[in-house]
Design a protein around this motif. Structure first.
Motif, PDB file in Angstrom:
ATOM      1  N   VAL A 220       0.744  -1.139  -0.204  1.00  0.00           N
ATOM      2  CA  VAL A 220       0.027   0.006   0.125  1.00  0.00           C
ATOM      3  C   VAL A 220       1.008   1.164   0.093  1.00  0.00           C
ATOM      4  O   VAL A 220       0.691   2.077  -0.715  1.00  0.00           O
ATOM      5  CB  VAL A 220      -0.874  -0.052   1.277  1.00  0.00           C
ATOM      6  CG1 VAL A 220      -1.858   1.271   1.318  1.00  0.00           C
ATOM      7  CG2 VAL A 220      -1.916  -1.043   1.062  1.00  0.00           C
ATOM      8  N   LYS A 224       0.806   4.104  -3.041  1.00  0.00           N
ATOM      9  CA  LYS A 224       0.456   5.411  -2.915  1.00  0.00           C
ATOM     10  C   LYS A 224       1.638   6.436  -3.185  1.00  0.00           C
ATOM     11  O   LYS A 224       1.212   7.513  -3.746  1.00  0.00           O
ATOM     12  CB  LYS A 224       0.134   5.573  -1.380  1.00  0.00           C
ATOM     13  CG  LYS A 224      -1.031   5.227  -0.725  1.00  0.00           C
ATOM     14  CD  LYS A 224      -1.326   5.558   0.762  1.00  0.00           C
ATOM     15  CE  LYS A 224      -2.679   5.102   1.219  1.00  0.00           C
ATOM     16  NZ  LYS A 224      -3.027   5.396   2.630  1.00  0.00           N
ATOM     17  N   ARG A 228       1.308   9.263  -6.059  1.00  0.00           N
ATOM     18  CA  ARG A 228       1.479  10.817  -5.734  1.00  0.00           C
ATOM     19  C   ARG A 228       2.726  11.272  -6.740  1.00  0.00           C
ATOM     20  O   ARG A 228       2.631  12.323  -7.282  1.00  0.00           O
ATOM     21  CB  ARG A 228       1.856  11.060  -4.405  1.00  0.00           C
ATOM     22  CG  ARG A 228       1.117  10.671  -3.184  1.00  0.00           C
ATOM     23  CD  ARG A 228       1.065  11.036  -2.132  1.00  0.00           C
ATOM     24  NE  ARG A 228       0.247  10.816  -0.963  1.00  0.00           N
ATOM     25  CZ  ARG A 228       0.393   9.629  -0.252  1.00  0.00           C
ATOM     26  NH1 ARG A 228       1.515   9.144  -0.187  1.00  0.00           N
ATOM     27  NH2 ARG A 228      -0.521   9.347   0.795  1.00  0.00           N
ATOM     28  N   GLU A 244      -4.816  13.459  -2.984  1.00  0.00           N
ATOM     29  CA  GLU A 244      -4.852  12.233  -1.798  1.00  0.00           C
ATOM     30  C   GLU A 244      -5.227  11.029  -2.405  1.00  0.00           C
ATOM     31  O   GLU A 244      -5.977  10.824  -3.231  1.00  0.00           O
ATOM     32  CB  GLU A 244      -5.859  12.581  -0.509  1.00  0.00           C
ATOM     33  CG  GLU A 244      -5.669  14.090  -0.148  1.00  0.00           C
ATOM     34  CD  GLU A 244      -6.808  14.668   0.933  1.00  0.00           C
ATOM     35  OE1 GLU A 244      -7.652  13.569   1.086  1.00  0.00           O
ATOM     36  OE2 GLU A 244      -6.719  15.621   1.301  1.00  0.00           O
ATOM     37  N   VAL A 245      -4.545   9.867  -1.582  1.00  0.00           N
ATOM     38  CA  VAL A 245      -4.692   8.522  -1.796  1.00  0.00           C
ATOM     39  C   VAL A 245      -5.098   7.681  -0.843  1.00  0.00           C
ATOM     40  O   VAL A 245      -4.376   7.689   0.156  1.00  0.00           O
ATOM     41  CB  VAL A 245      -3.361   7.891  -2.734  1.00  0.00           C
ATOM     42  CG1 VAL A 245      -3.668   6.556  -3.107  1.00  0.00           C
ATOM     43  CG2 VAL A 245      -2.789   8.826  -3.805  1.00  0.00           C
ATOM     44  N   GLN A 246      -6.212   7.156  -0.911  1.00  0.00           N
ATOM     45  CA  GLN A 246      -6.798   6.390   0.199  1.00  0.00           C
ATOM     46  C   GLN A 246      -7.127   4.925  -0.268  1.00  0.00           C
ATOM     47  O   GLN A 246      -7.551   4.767  -1.407  1.00  0.00           O
ATOM     48  CB  GLN A 246      -8.370   7.084   0.658  1.00  0.00           C
ATOM     49  CG  GLN A 246      -8.004   8.441   1.151  1.00  0.00           C
ATOM     50  CD  GLN A 246      -9.171   9.142   1.430  1.00  0.00           C
ATOM     51  OE1 GLN A 246     -10.379   8.760   1.088  1.00  0.00           O
ATOM     52  NE2 GLN A 246      -9.171  10.266   2.197  1.00  0.00           N
ATOM     53  N   TYR A 257      -7.790   1.669  -4.539  1.00  0.00           N
ATOM     54  CA  TYR A 257      -7.697   3.021  -4.076  1.00  0.00           C
ATOM     55  C   TYR A 257      -8.610   4.040  -4.760  1.00  0.00           C
ATOM     56  O   TYR A 257      -9.232   3.845  -5.857  1.00  0.00           O
ATOM     57  CB  TYR A 257      -6.335   3.338  -4.508  1.00  0.00           C
ATOM     58  CG  TYR A 257      -5.228   2.401  -3.931  1.00  0.00           C
ATOM     59  CD1 TYR A 257      -4.426   2.820  -2.860  1.00  0.00           C
ATOM     60  CD2 TYR A 257      -4.818   1.182  -4.661  1.00  0.00           C
ATOM     61  CE1 TYR A 257      -3.465   1.788  -2.393  1.00  0.00           C
ATOM     62  CE2 TYR A 257      -4.338   0.396  -4.188  1.00  0.00           C
ATOM     63  CZ  TYR A 257      -3.233   0.500  -3.136  1.00  0.00           C
ATOM     64  OH  TYR A 257      -2.309  -0.291  -2.440  1.00  0.00           O
ATOM     65  N   VAL A 259      -8.482   8.174  -5.515  1.00  0.00           N
ATOM     66  CA  VAL A 259      -7.504   9.196  -5.710  1.00  0.00           C
ATOM     67  C   VAL A 259      -8.488  10.428  -5.834  1.00  0.00           C
ATOM     68  O   VAL A 259      -9.080  10.723  -6.775  1.00  0.00           O
ATOM     69  CB  VAL A 259      -6.705   9.114  -7.040  1.00  0.00           C
ATOM     70  CG1 VAL A 259      -5.714  10.106  -7.118  1.00  0.00           C
ATOM     71  CG2 VAL A 259      -5.919   7.590  -7.012  1.00  0.00           C
TER      72      VAL A 259
END
Length: 311
Positions: A220, A224, A228, A244-246, A257, A259
């Motif tokens: 992960v 991310k 980014r 932001e990456v979640q 993910y 974004v």
């Protein structure tokens, strides 16, 4: 420009006040002036009509003066305050002149105002039934003007109807220009019954997102950092709001993910989305990473197993 703008309200106020004062003087001094003439003079028959006409015109001039004063007052707003909707000013103008017209007719014809209201009320009732759809659109336009859920230039979505940039807000209709330059005219009564999404309020820029699923073998933290890094060179998204990456889903067959990135304004959304996916795709291909394969449906596996057992 500023001196002329400041002089214009004063000039309109002075003109309206001068007309009102002149007509009041005519109505007051009409009888003394006609009294100077001989009793059998032919002009004596014009005393009553002239005085009634002057009084009626004075009422209309007074309404004009009041409207100028109120409009100038409402137009002077402090910094940070929202301007008074144009529809509200138009409604005030219509009501004020309608009342002034009734009073002027009563003075001119020397009739009781109740009789005029009764006759006009019957006519308005028949007319209102004939144009009830127009009345509904107009009342909805007044409500939209007072509440102001959107303004000219805003990008809005009117659920089940249309999506586009507000071009004009009228009494009966609101006009939009869609993203493909199509002109859409919508009745205000239909707009008032739908859910409205304003993409330009409270600010023009907003957050959008894109989702993708990567293999479980890619950590992960690495995923991310890779996303980014790929979006660090984006030119279309908002610069002062880094993406932001979640993680939204974690499973055996992949990690999903979300974004999030900033869109400067709604008409730039397709450009931003295209650049975000293009940069992420280039970064994944450069590192030899493919998207996770979809999970095979368990029901299909069970059906295949039963066929093998029956065979």
């Amino acid at each position: 420009m500023k001196p002329s703008d400041s002089v214009a309200p004063i000039a309109s106020w002075l003109r309206a006040a001068a007309r009102f004062t002149l007509l009041v003087l005519v109505a007051v001094f009409a009888e003394p002036v006609f009294g100077l003439l001989p009793p059998d003079h032919a002009a004596q028959g014009w005393l009553e009509p002239a005085r009634n006409a002057a009084m009626a015109l004075a009422v209309l001039a007074g309404a004009q003066l009041l409207l100028v004063l109120v409009t100038n007052r409402l137009s002077q707003r402090r910094k940070g305050q929202r301007p008074v909707p144009k529809v509200l000013l138009d409604l005030l103008r219509v009501l004020l002149f309608a009342l002034a017209a009734l009073v002027a007719l009563s003075l001119f014809f020397r009739q009781d105002l109740s009789g005029i209201l009764t006759g006009s009320g019957l006519v308005l009732a028949v007319l209102g039934f004939a144009i009830r759809n127009v009345v509904a659109d107009t009342l909805s336009g007044i409500a939209l003007g007072i509440e102001a859920p959107f303004r000219i230039g805003d990008w809005v979505r009117i659920e089940t109807l249309a999506q586009g940039r507000v071009q004009e807000i009228g009494w009966r209709t609101t006009r939009l220009v869609t993203g493909d330059s199509t002109y859409v005219i919508l009745p205000n009564s239909q707009i008032s019954r739908q859910r409205i999404t304003n993409f330009s309020a409270p600010r023009k820029e907003y957050r959008d997102h894109a989702e993708l699923t990567l293999p479980v073998g890619l950590a992960v933290a690495e995923a991310k950092a890779l996303i980014r890094q790929a979006l660090s060179g984006a030119e279309s998204i908002v610069e002062d709001r880094p993406p932001e990456v979640q993680v939204v889903h974690y499973g055996l067959h992949g990690i999903s993910y979300r974004v999030k990135y900033g869109v400067p304004q709604h008409d730039r959304e397709p450009v931003c989305r295209n650049e975000v996916f293009s940069l992420i795709d280039a970064a994944l291909r450069a590192h030899g990473i493919a998207l996770a394969h979809p999970q095979v449906a368990p029901l299909c596996q069970m059906q295949e197993k039963r066929r093998e057992e029956m065979g």
